[in-house]
Design a protein around this motif. Structure first.
Motif, mmCIF file in Angstrom:
data_model
loop_
_atom_site.group_PDB
_atom_site.id
_atom_site.type_symbol
_atom_site.label_atom_id
_atom_site.label_comp_id
_atom_site.label_asym_id
_atom_site.label_seq_id
_atom_site.Cartn_x
_atom_site.Cartn_y
_atom_site.Cartn_z
ATOM 1 N N GLU A 186 50.424 54.735 55.983
ATOM 2 C CA GLU A 186 51.886 54.773 55.972
ATOM 3 C C GLU A 186 52.516 53.469 56.451
ATOM 4 O O GLU A 186 53.731 53.281 56.290
ATOM 5 N N TRP A 187 51.727 52.581 57.056
ATOM 6 C CA TRP A 187 52.271 51.293 57.472
ATOM 7 C C TRP A 187 52.828 50.550 56.257
ATOM 8 O O TRP A 187 52.314 50.668 55.147
ATOM 9 N N ARG A 188 53.886 49.759 56.471
ATOM 10 C CA ARG A 188 54.465 48.969 55.397
ATOM 11 C C ARG A 188 54.561 47.496 55.813
ATOM 12 O O ARG A 188 54.920 47.185 56.955
ATOM 13 N N PHE A 189 54.244 46.620 54.850
ATOM 14 C CA PHE A 189 54.263 45.175 55.058
ATOM 15 C C PHE A 189 55.204 44.554 54.027
ATOM 16 O O PHE A 189 55.016 44.737 52.826
ATOM 17 N N TYR A 190 56.197 43.840 54.523
ATOM 18 C CA TYR A 190 57.192 43.250 53.631
ATOM 19 C C TYR A 190 57.139 41.727 53.725
ATOM 20 O O TYR A 190 57.628 41.128 54.683
ATOM 21 N N HIS A 191 56.505 41.116 52.743
ATOM 22 C CA HIS A 191 56.428 39.663 52.676
ATOM 23 C C HIS A 191 56.580 39.165 51.239
ATOM 24 O O HIS A 191 56.672 37.977 50.998
ATOM 25 N N ASP A 192 56.591 40.074 50.287
ATOM 26 C CA ASP A 192 56.618 39.686 48.881
ATOM 27 C C ASP A 192 57.825 40.292 48.175
ATOM 28 O O ASP A 192 57.707 40.825 47.078
#
Length: 378
Positions: A186-192
């Motif tokens: 469920e973790w989210r990574f926002y770099h793109d």
């Protein structure tokens, strides 16, 4: 059920010779280019990849040789180590700890020559009184405790690059392992969050209720539609947009087969500019608003240089947005912007930590080798 992150550890990965970091509600990491901020962010991404059974594949894409610590090595095996400690859902003094080690396969292994091999994995439950290994993997061999609490060998066909965490799916027999896996997924990574003409941010999306923003932002219109037409409340979002772009108003039509959005600007009050027409900075800010103000936030959100393409005057609204989001989730922020870091720090929501290099290794100012900050100890 959310499991807050208590600690994160990485060793042998790129510039991360050895880092043990006590994770808080909002962590802001700022530093110059090349000190390893993005490596910290990427190491957290790799932990999620372990839960998705993609750790080996992602390290293979990076090139394992390139991903390994390139500095001086001692006699220990050349490996990448990752670990995360989560709060246990059952006791306030209890934690779940997951560790994984990755290296090159031996010549006799059933793996390609340069394929990353999962060497060991371990899931531990700890309280103030005792520590119990719930599941452990050593090469292809897996041990796990069943419902009766007794350790037993698990018959499972694991390839060298597969993780026990990603493969051992049996919620009824191994509930702690399942809970850990679901939490990391469920973790989210926002770099793109791309803003080029072909970006998914610029296109309508399928009209399906969206509790949170996809990592590439492809469901941004559905996130806004969920707030506007399912929750029926965009007051905080509207206030944020007014602060960032005075006089502007977000317009979210009632979805049919697709969801869309636009922005009414003060210079052209009778026209709505759709997502394809917005500037890169405006669209990126709206995407960050969607990520951090969605109907239901993920348990952990990581942002890597969210200030990219944003006007400097947007740092204060962005800092307020990040600080507000940390009331609903844990936020890990990597930034080059001293102004953004100062805006977050001014909110009182989180501490700003300076990332630097010492003898080629990434270090964090004030962080001891045992995972505590000197100012916290004082």
């Amino acid at each position: 059920m959310d499991l807050p992150v208590r600690e994160f550890a990485a060793s042998g990965y790129r510039s991360l010779q050895r880092i043990v970091y006590p994770v808080s509600r909002l962590d802001v990491l700022v530093g110059a280019n090349g000190v390893g901020k993005s490596n910290l962010y990427r190491a957290l991404e790799l932990l999620r990849a372990a839960a998705a059974n993609g750790l080996g594949a992602q390290l293979a894409q990076e090139g394992l040789e390139a991903a390994l610590w390139a500095g001086p090595r001692r006699s220990e095996p050349v490996q990448i180590g990752l670990g995360v400690t989560l709060a246990s859902p059952h006791r306030t003094d209890a934690t779940l700890r997951y560790d994984v080690a990755v290296g090159f396969p031996p010549p006799t292994a059933a793996a390609f020559q340069l394929e990353p091999q999962i060497k060991t994995e371990r899931l531990t439950h700890a309280t103030s009184q005792r520590k119990v290994v719930l599941a452990e993997r050593d090469g292809p061999s897996v041990m796990a405790r069943g419902e009766d609490g007794r350790p037993a060998t698990v018959e499972i066909d694991l390839l060298a690059s597969e993780t026990m965490l990603g493969r051992l799916e049996d919620p009824s027999r191994y509930p702690a392992l399942d809970l850990l896996r679901r939490t990391l997924l469920e973790w989210r990574f926002y770099h793109d969050l791309r803003t080029d003409p072909g970006s998914p941010l610029r296109r309508p999306c399928t009209a399906v209720a969206a509790p949170n923003l996809a990592s590439d932002g492809s469901n941004l219109a559905a996130v806004f539609a969920t707030l506007a037409h399912i929750r029926g409340d965009t007051a905080e979002l509207d206030a944020l947009i007014e602060r960032a772009f005075p006089g502007a108003k977000l317009v979210v039509p009632t979805p049919d087969a697709t969801a869309s959005f636009g922005l009414r600007l003060p210079d052209f009050p009778r026209r709505v500019f759709d997502a394809a027409e917005l500037s890169d900075g405006t669209l990126r800010f709206l995407a960050l608003a969607g990520a951090l103000m969605a109907y239901r936030l993920p348990p952990f959100v990581a942002l890597n240089e969210p200030e990219s393409s944003l006007h400097p005057d947007l740092m204060e609204p962005l800092g307020a947005l990040i600080a507000k989001a940390s009331e609903r989730t844990q936020v890990w922020l990597v930034t080059h912007s001293e102004r953004l870091a100062a805006a977050v720090e001014a909110s009182g929501a989180g501490a700003v930590r300076t990332v630097l290099k010492r003898n080629g290794a990434t270090a964090i100012e004030g962080l001891t080798p045992f995972g505590a900050f000197r100012d916290d100890e004082d």
